[in-house]
Design a protein around this motif. Structure first.
Motif, PDB file in Angstrom:
ATOM      1  N   GLY A 116      -3.013 -21.709 -13.396  1.00  8.78           N
ATOM      2  CA  GLY A 116      -3.489 -23.092 -13.444  1.00  8.78           C
ATOM      3  C   GLY A 116      -4.773 -23.203 -14.241  1.00  8.78           C
ATOM      4  O   GLY A 116      -5.451 -22.207 -14.481  1.00  8.78           O
ATOM      5  N   GLY A 121      -8.682 -24.446 -15.556  1.00  7.50           N
ATOM      6  CA  GLY A 121     -10.039 -24.721 -15.085  1.00  7.50           C
ATOM      7  C   GLY A 121     -10.658 -23.641 -14.229  1.00  7.50           C
ATOM      8  O   GLY A 121     -10.168 -22.514 -14.123  1.00  7.50           O
ATOM      9  N   GLN A 124      -7.057 -15.419  -8.819  1.00  7.97           N
ATOM     10  CA  GLN A 124      -8.472 -15.763  -8.612  1.00  7.97           C
ATOM     11  C   GLN A 124      -8.676 -16.458  -7.262  1.00  7.97           C
ATOM     12  O   GLN A 124      -9.707 -16.267  -6.606  1.00  7.97           O
ATOM     13  CB  GLN A 124      -8.952 -16.664  -9.757  1.00  7.97           C
ATOM     14  N   ASN A 129      -4.127 -15.305 -20.439  1.00  9.94           N
ATOM     15  CA  ASN A 129      -4.757 -16.592 -20.734  1.00  9.94           C
ATOM     16  C   ASN A 129      -5.707 -16.950 -19.604  1.00  9.94           C
ATOM     17  O   ASN A 129      -5.320 -17.602 -18.642  1.00  9.94           O
ATOM     18  CB  ASN A 129      -3.691 -17.699 -20.878  1.00  9.94           C
ATOM     19  N   ASN A 174     -10.214 -17.567 -18.595  1.00 13.39           N
ATOM     20  CA  ASN A 174     -11.636 -17.563 -18.950  1.00 13.39           C
ATOM     21  C   ASN A 174     -12.503 -17.052 -17.808  1.00 13.39           C
ATOM     22  O   ASN A 174     -13.699 -16.857 -17.989  1.00 13.39           O
ATOM     23  CB  ASN A 174     -12.107 -18.980 -19.285  1.00 13.39           C
TER      24      ASN A 174
HETATM   25  N1  LIG Z   1      -3.794 -18.972 -16.750  1.00 17.45           N
HETATM   26  C1  LIG Z   1      -4.547 -19.210 -15.693  1.00 17.45           C
HETATM   27  O1  LIG Z   1      -4.088 -19.353 -14.568  1.00 17.45           O
HETATM   28  C2  LIG Z   1      -6.018 -19.373 -15.955  1.00 17.45           C
HETATM   29  C3  LIG Z   1      -6.875 -19.380 -14.727  1.00 17.45           C
HETATM   30  C4  LIG Z   1      -8.234 -20.009 -14.959  1.00 17.45           C
HETATM   31  N2  LIG Z   1      -8.085 -21.374 -15.358  1.00 17.45           N
HETATM   32  C5  LIG Z   1      -9.002 -19.233 -16.005  1.00 17.45           C
HETATM   33  O2  LIG Z   1      -9.225 -19.734 -17.082  1.00 17.45           O
HETATM   34  O3  LIG Z   1      -9.414 -18.112 -15.767  1.00 17.45           O
END
Ligand SMILES: NC(=O)CC[C@H](N)C(=O)O
Length: 446
Positions: A309, A311, A340, A378, A380
């Motif tokens: 997800g 952000g 996370q 993908n 951040n």
């Molecule tokens: N692909 C994701 O789930 C990204 C997780 C979170 N948004 C990050 O940028 O780290």
């Protein structure tokens, strides 16, 4: 713009096609050429096989700007928060848009990247210089929408050549109201992002806005601490039963169907996570990000998946609470944002990385057996392993920077990955992770 191939017309040598020739775009030769600069067209291939595939009556797709494009002048600006201004040419939608600029190193799969909901609020800069050559098709969508802020590329392919193509990239983005820019020095911007970290930027085709105005806009915008999940999650629960298409299934005949009921929390879930789980024998109920843990547990699922997800993972405490209420009661698997959230539910902390990981070429090591996979990533943000409690095990690390790429808590029947085992786009090395989740559910069942 679609055109019909009127006749089979092989060409072996051709340089500097005249303007009149360019205008007759319906000529199938166009499929073999790529524009380099005004009036200069380079023969891409002389291989018989390429034009043998073109049959009279087949449809080809050419960008609606195809004839004018080499002469198009800069009509867009990208203003970064560091004060730098990058002039470019626009495609897709026009307007003014703010977002965080991140670079993606994938060589293929721009359509999957465009439809990955985790890019909400971000401009994706592709380091691969040539984009758009395969157009878009209905099968490569990773979600129902493009949630990203915009696309930044070096060179926009002047035409498309792919048997699945139904639309050009430019037309597709315009319909979805997503801004794109091309003819911009993506290498220079990438070097800046690597040196200074991700930067907020404003994309604009609006001449009435001054550079200062756009810079102010970039400086006043922030992505940290904002809940972006609510805007991308589904509104109500639904069942998912589609497997990976047999044409693309690389592990044929290994899986059975419907043995495990999995509740998948949609924080911006990618369709290929659902397809891979279904191919591995799961019956899936997808639920919104705010779906109460108590309702999930009432359904007595065999396992729960927490999805990827967009952000800041620290900006969604309600989701961390949901994860907390579920772990230990049923086997769970977290992917990216899900990983996370699990890290935080265990008591750990996440932090923002300098420029994150975005691409299909990230080496990860499974510390339990030394196996190295090339993975699709993908993100951040990352989980700080030092903040995790006893019992939590770092199972994977990213070999580029040793950051935490996977977690397990065997006592709680929990596993999570910071990257994307479903790839899409990217290599399939980590597909085994879905099998691991099945094992976790199997051992819990008996
Ligand atoms: N692909 C994701 O789930 C990204 C997780 C979170 N948004 C990050 O940028 O780290």
């Amino acid at each position: 713009m679609a055109a019909t191939v009127s006749k089979f017309c092989p060409t072996t040598t051709l340089e500097n096609i005249k303007e009149s020739r360019l205008k007759s775009l319906r000529n199938p030769n166009m499929l073999l050429f790529s524009g380099t600069s005004a009036m200069q067209y380079r023969l891409l291939s002389t291989k018989e096989s390429n034009y043998q595939k073109l049959k009279a009556g087949s449809t080809i797709y050419a960008d609606s700007m195809d004839v004018e494009r080499p002469w198009k002048t800069s009509d867009a600006r990208l203003v970064l928060e560091d004060g730098s201004i990058w002039r470019a040419k626009s495609f897709g939608a026009t307007g003014t848009q703010v977002g965080e600029v991140v670079f993606n190193t994938s060589l293929t799969g721009y359509q999957e990247i465009l439809t990955d909901p985790s890019y909400a609020g971000q401009f994706v800069l592709m380091t691969n210089p040539h984009i758009g050559n395969t157009g878009v098709n209905p099968d490569d969508e990773e979600s129902s929408q493009c949630f990203l802020g915009g696309l930044i590329i070096r060179s926009l392919s002047i035409c498309t050549s792919n048997w699945r193509c139904t639309e050009t990239l430019g037309d597709y983005l315009a319909k979805r109201n997503i801004m794109g820019i091309y003819d911009v020095d993506t290498r220079a911007i990438t070097r800046r992002l690597r040196q200074d970290g991700s930067l907020i930027g404003v994309l604009s085709t609006d001449d009435s806005r001054t550079d200062e105005d756009l810079l102010e806009m970039a400086k006043n915008w922030n992505i940290v601490g904002v809940d972006l999940i609510t805007g991308v999650s589904c509104d109500a629960p639904y069942e998912w039963s589609e497997k990976t298409d047999s044409e693309w299934e690389f592990k044929r005949g290994q899986h059975s169907t419907g043995e495990y009921h999995v509740i998948a929390y949609d924080f911006g879930i990618k369709h290929n996570i659902l397809r891979r789980l279904t191919s591995y024998g799961c019956k899936i109920t997808v639920v919104p990000s705010t779906w109460p843990a108590s309702e999930t547990l009432k359904l007595k699922p065999d396992g729960v998946l927490f999805s990827n997800g967009p952000g800041d993972p620290a900006a969604v405490p309600y989701a961390v609470e949901t994860v907390k209420d579920i772990i230990g009661k049923v086997p769970v698997f977290g992917i990216c944002m899900g990983h996370q959230l699990i890290g935080q539910a265990l008591g750990g902390k996440t932090f923002k990385m300098k420029f994150g990981h975005h691409g299909g070429n990230h080496p990860v090591c499974d510390l339990r057996n030394g196996r190295v996979d090339i993975s699709a990533q993908n993100h951040n943000y990352a989980v700080d392993p030092a903040s995790l409690p006893e019992g939590a095990e770092v199972t994977h690390i990213n070999l580029n920077d040793n950051s935490c790429a996977g977690l397990a808590f065997p006592k709680l029947k929990l596993m999570s990955l910071q990257y994307h085992p479903e790839s899409s786009p990217g290599p399939h090395d980590s597909d085994l992770a879905f099998g691991e989740f099945i094992e976790l559910m199997k051992t819990n069942k008996v």
